[in-house]
Design an enzyme around this catalytic site. Structure first.
Site, PDB file in Angstrom:
ATOM      1  N   HIS A   1     -12.878   2.668   0.060  1.00 38.09           N
ATOM      2  CA  HIS A   1     -12.725   1.804   1.182  1.00 38.09           C
ATOM      3  C   HIS A   1     -13.555   0.589   1.091  1.00 38.09           C
ATOM      4  O   HIS A   1     -13.924  -0.271   1.821  1.00 38.09           O
ATOM      5  CB  HIS A   1     -13.229   2.367   2.810  1.00 38.09           C
TER       6      HIS A   1
ATOM      7  N   ASN B   1     -11.957   0.610  18.344  1.00 39.78           N
ATOM      8  CA  ASN B   1     -11.314   0.830  19.800  1.00 39.78           C
ATOM      9  C   ASN B   1     -12.091   1.918  20.382  1.00 39.78           C
ATOM     10  O   ASN B   1     -11.930   1.994  21.523  1.00 39.78           O
ATOM     11  CB  ASN B   1      -9.902   1.610  19.419  1.00 39.78           C
TER      12      ASN B   1
ATOM     13  N   ARG C   1      -2.686  -2.443  -3.433  1.00 37.31           N
ATOM     14  CA  ARG C   1      -4.058  -1.427  -3.003  1.00 37.31           C
ATOM     15  C   ARG C   1      -3.846  -0.324  -4.054  1.00 37.31           C
ATOM     16  O   ARG C   1      -2.861   0.336  -3.905  1.00 37.31           O
ATOM     17  CB  ARG C   1      -3.778  -0.964  -1.654  1.00 37.31           C
TER      18      ARG C   1
ATOM     19  N   ARG D   1      -9.908  15.482   6.775  1.00 39.53           N
ATOM     20  CA  ARG D   1     -10.543  15.848   5.835  1.00 39.53           C
ATOM     21  C   ARG D   1     -12.266  16.171   6.298  1.00 39.53           C
ATOM     22  O   ARG D   1     -12.669  15.693   7.362  1.00 39.53           O
ATOM     23  CB  ARG D   1     -10.893  14.459   4.920  1.00 39.53           C
TER      24      ARG D   1
ATOM     25  N   ASN E   1       0.818  -1.103  -0.016  1.00 39.62           N
ATOM     26  CA  ASN E   1       0.059  -0.051  -0.096  1.00 39.62           C
ATOM     27  C   ASN E   1       0.919   1.256   0.132  1.00 39.62           C
ATOM     28  O   ASN E   1       1.529   1.520   1.015  1.00 39.62           O
ATOM     29  CB  ASN E   1      -0.852   0.227   1.275  1.00 39.62           C
TER      30      ASN E   1
ATOM     31  N   GLU F   1      -7.741  -5.360   5.058  1.00 43.11           N
ATOM     32  CA  GLU F   1      -7.845  -5.054   3.960  1.00 43.11           C
ATOM     33  C   GLU F   1      -6.428  -5.876   3.206  1.00 43.11           C
ATOM     34  O   GLU F   1      -6.607  -6.236   2.137  1.00 43.11           O
ATOM     35  CB  GLU F   1      -7.676  -3.815   3.754  1.00 43.11           C
TER      36      GLU F   1
HETATM   37  P1  AMP Z   1      -6.778   3.466  10.691  1.00 43.08           P
HETATM   38  O1  AMP Z   1      -7.184   4.644   9.905  1.00 43.08           O
HETATM   39  O2  AMP Z   1      -7.935   2.475  10.557  1.00 43.08           O
HETATM   40  O3  AMP Z   1      -5.489   2.798  11.060  1.00 43.08           O
HETATM   41  O4  AMP Z   1      -7.172   4.183  12.208  1.00 43.08           O
HETATM   42  C1  AMP Z   1      -6.482   5.208  12.733  1.00 43.08           C
HETATM   43  C2  AMP Z   1      -6.966   5.825  13.742  1.00 43.08           C
HETATM   44  O5  AMP Z   1      -7.769   5.208  14.906  1.00 43.08           O
HETATM   45  C3  AMP Z   1      -6.148   6.847  14.522  1.00 43.08           C
HETATM   46  O6  AMP Z   1      -6.075   8.153  14.023  1.00 43.08           O
HETATM   47  C4  AMP Z   1      -6.747   6.951  15.836  1.00 43.08           C
HETATM   48  O7  AMP Z   1      -7.577   8.295  15.730  1.00 43.08           O
HETATM   49  C5  AMP Z   1      -7.777   5.647  16.077  1.00 43.08           C
HETATM   50  N1  AMP Z   1      -7.577   4.692  17.104  1.00 43.08           N
HETATM   51  C6  AMP Z   1      -6.532   3.860  17.121  1.00 43.08           C
HETATM   52  N2  AMP Z   1      -6.329   3.209  18.355  1.00 43.08           N
HETATM   53  C7  AMP Z   1      -7.664   3.948  19.075  1.00 43.08           C
HETATM   54  C8  AMP Z   1      -8.115   3.909  20.547  1.00 43.08           C
HETATM   55  N3  AMP Z   1      -7.397   2.675  21.182  1.00 43.08           N
HETATM   56  N4  AMP Z   1      -8.794   4.414  20.949  1.00 43.08           N
HETATM   57  C9  AMP Z   1      -9.425   5.537  19.950  1.00 43.08           C
HETATM   58  N5  AMP Z   1      -8.945   5.525  18.743  1.00 43.08           N
HETATM   59  C10 AMP Z   1      -7.901   4.779  18.151  1.00 43.08           C
END
Ligand code: AMP
Length: 397
Positions: free
Chosen positions: A180, A334, A91, A241, A10, A384
């Site tokens: 996505h 999360n 990707r 964004r 990616n 993914e």
């Molecule tokens: P992704 O783009 O799916 O990798 O998600 C990234 C985002 O998930 C990060 O910018 C965080 O804001 C959020 N994130 C990751 N771990 C946690 C957590 N334990 N609690 C709240 N938000 C989280």
């Protein structure tokens, strides 16, 4: 030696993620992240089993970054060239109207993905660079492009079209493409499997809430609507964004603030969303700011939740009621508070979140609605890389 190994790549503008996936077991055999490409202080983190090795130093370009990553496979004793990699899955963000299935890459495909950069100027060019570097390093293995837009190719016309002059739309490829898609397709499939239901018989809403965020309404395994549009800018509030804005804002900024198209692009893609409203784009930091009493952070959170609920409401109506609502990606997997607030006060619609289930820690798919709830609410980790790896195997078998 196994021939079920697929290297998934990616490639972003200044970073590149890779994962070596065993498609038989679904496990990540090794993975890594090349960061700060083009900078003097680049670094690479490579994980193989419990071992983590790092590289620090200048990484002039993507080719150098990928070559270093390949060397780290050698250094960790698991050379990629000797591993029997059967395919490389890439990707690719935008497939336009041309690509809506995983596609084996040749020179003509690379050229076409490059041409589609007009629709995805931030994403397709680095995707192409990643493809070219990987093809040079692994020339005897099939390379497969898996498109983020593919799952949404067949959106019904009413959801796919913008209400603008049809000639202009046609001439410039303007439609809602959705993004996505690999995650929405994978997660909705896992949901059906997890519930022991036939996907063709299920109405679901999938909420992919990561740094980028999108929602989809899926009927019988096929998406009938999604929140991202011509570009990944439309829809939900995201890390940096804006999501939906009145398009009149763009003209106003141009006429009244003298902002040029690139300034507006930067504003909406990089300096908006949670970042624009609170100064941080990471949900963990946002939560900390809210705890510390920041009103700006609380407002950003409220706008985020308000927009999310608006889409959930719209999709419940479009689907004529959903049987399942699923949270996925970094925030969705999360953040118990986002899940609780997104679905608060919807008991009348058969939707509720059980506080104990919602806050329980787990890395696997789980139900967070109360026992016997008419609508099942789930948390399902997305994957993914595995979906791309499986698509690459399916097309090269
Ligand atoms: P992704 O783009 O799916 O990798 O998600 C990234 C985002 O998930 C990060 O910018 C965080 O804001 C959020 N994130 C990751 N771990 C946690 C957590 N334990 N609690 C709240 N938000 C989280």
């Amino acid at each position: 030696m196994t021939n079920s190994l697929v290297l998934v790549i990616n490639s972003g503008s200044s970073s590149l993620k890779y994962q070596l996936v065993d498609t038989d077991t679904g496990a990540a055999v090794a993975s890594g992240l090349v960061e700060r490409i083009g900078e003097s202080d680049g670094y690479i983190t490579h994980k193989c089993g419990d071992e983590v090795i790092e590289h620090r130093g200048p990484i002039p370009d993507h080719a150098a970054g990928l070559a270093l990553a390949f060397k780290m496979f050698d250094d960790s004793g698991h050379s990629l060239t000797g591993a029997g990699v059967r395919a490389v899955g890439h990707r690719v963000v935008h497939g336009g109207e041309v690509f809506y299935k995983p596609t084996v890459i040749d020179d003509a495909v690379v050229e076409e993905i490059s041409r589609l950069s007009t629709l995805a100027p931030l994403h397709n060019p680095p995707n192409v660079v990643g493809i070219e570097c990987a093809r040079a390093l692994l020339p005897h293995v099939p390379h497969v492009a898996v498109f983020d837009t593919a799952f949404f190719h067949g959106l019904p016309a009413a959801a796919r079209l913008y209400a603008i002059d049809v000639e202009v739309a046609r001439a410039h490829g303007i439609r809602r493409y959705g993004f996505h898609g690999t995650s929405h397709e994978y997660v909705s499939g896992v949901v059906a499997e997890f519930l022991g239901r036939d996907n063709s018989d299920l109405n679901q809403i999938v909420l992919h809430l990561g740094n980028g965020a999108s929602a989809s309404a899926i009927q019988g395994g096929k998406p009938i609507d999604t929140s991202m549009g011509l570009t990944p800018l439309e829809g939900l509030v995201m890390g940096t964004r804006s999501g939906d804005v009145d398009p009149g804002i763009l003209m106003h900024l141009n006429r009244s603030a003298g902002m040029k198209v690139d300034d507006i692009d930067t504003l909406l893609n990089r300096r908006s969303g949670l970042m624009g409203m609170s100064g941080v784009n990471d949900f963990r930091e946002l939560g900390q700011l809210i705890e510390d009493g920041s009103t700006a952070a609380k407002l950003a959170y409220d706008v985020y939740i308000h927009r999310l609920r608006r889409y959930i409401g719209a999709y419940l109506i479009e689907l004529g009621g959903a049987e399942v609502i699923t949270f996925t990606a970094g925030v969705g997997e999360n953040s118990a508070s986002v899940r609780a607030d997104a679905l608060a006060g919807l008991q009348k619609f058969g939707i509720a979140v059980d506080p104990g289930r919602n806050t329980a820690k787990s890395r696997t798919a789980r139900v967070i609605s109360p026992e016997g709830s008419p609508v099942t609410v789930l948390v399902v980790p997305t994957n993914e890389e595995l979906a791309i790896a499986r698509a690459a195997v399916a097309i090269t078998t």
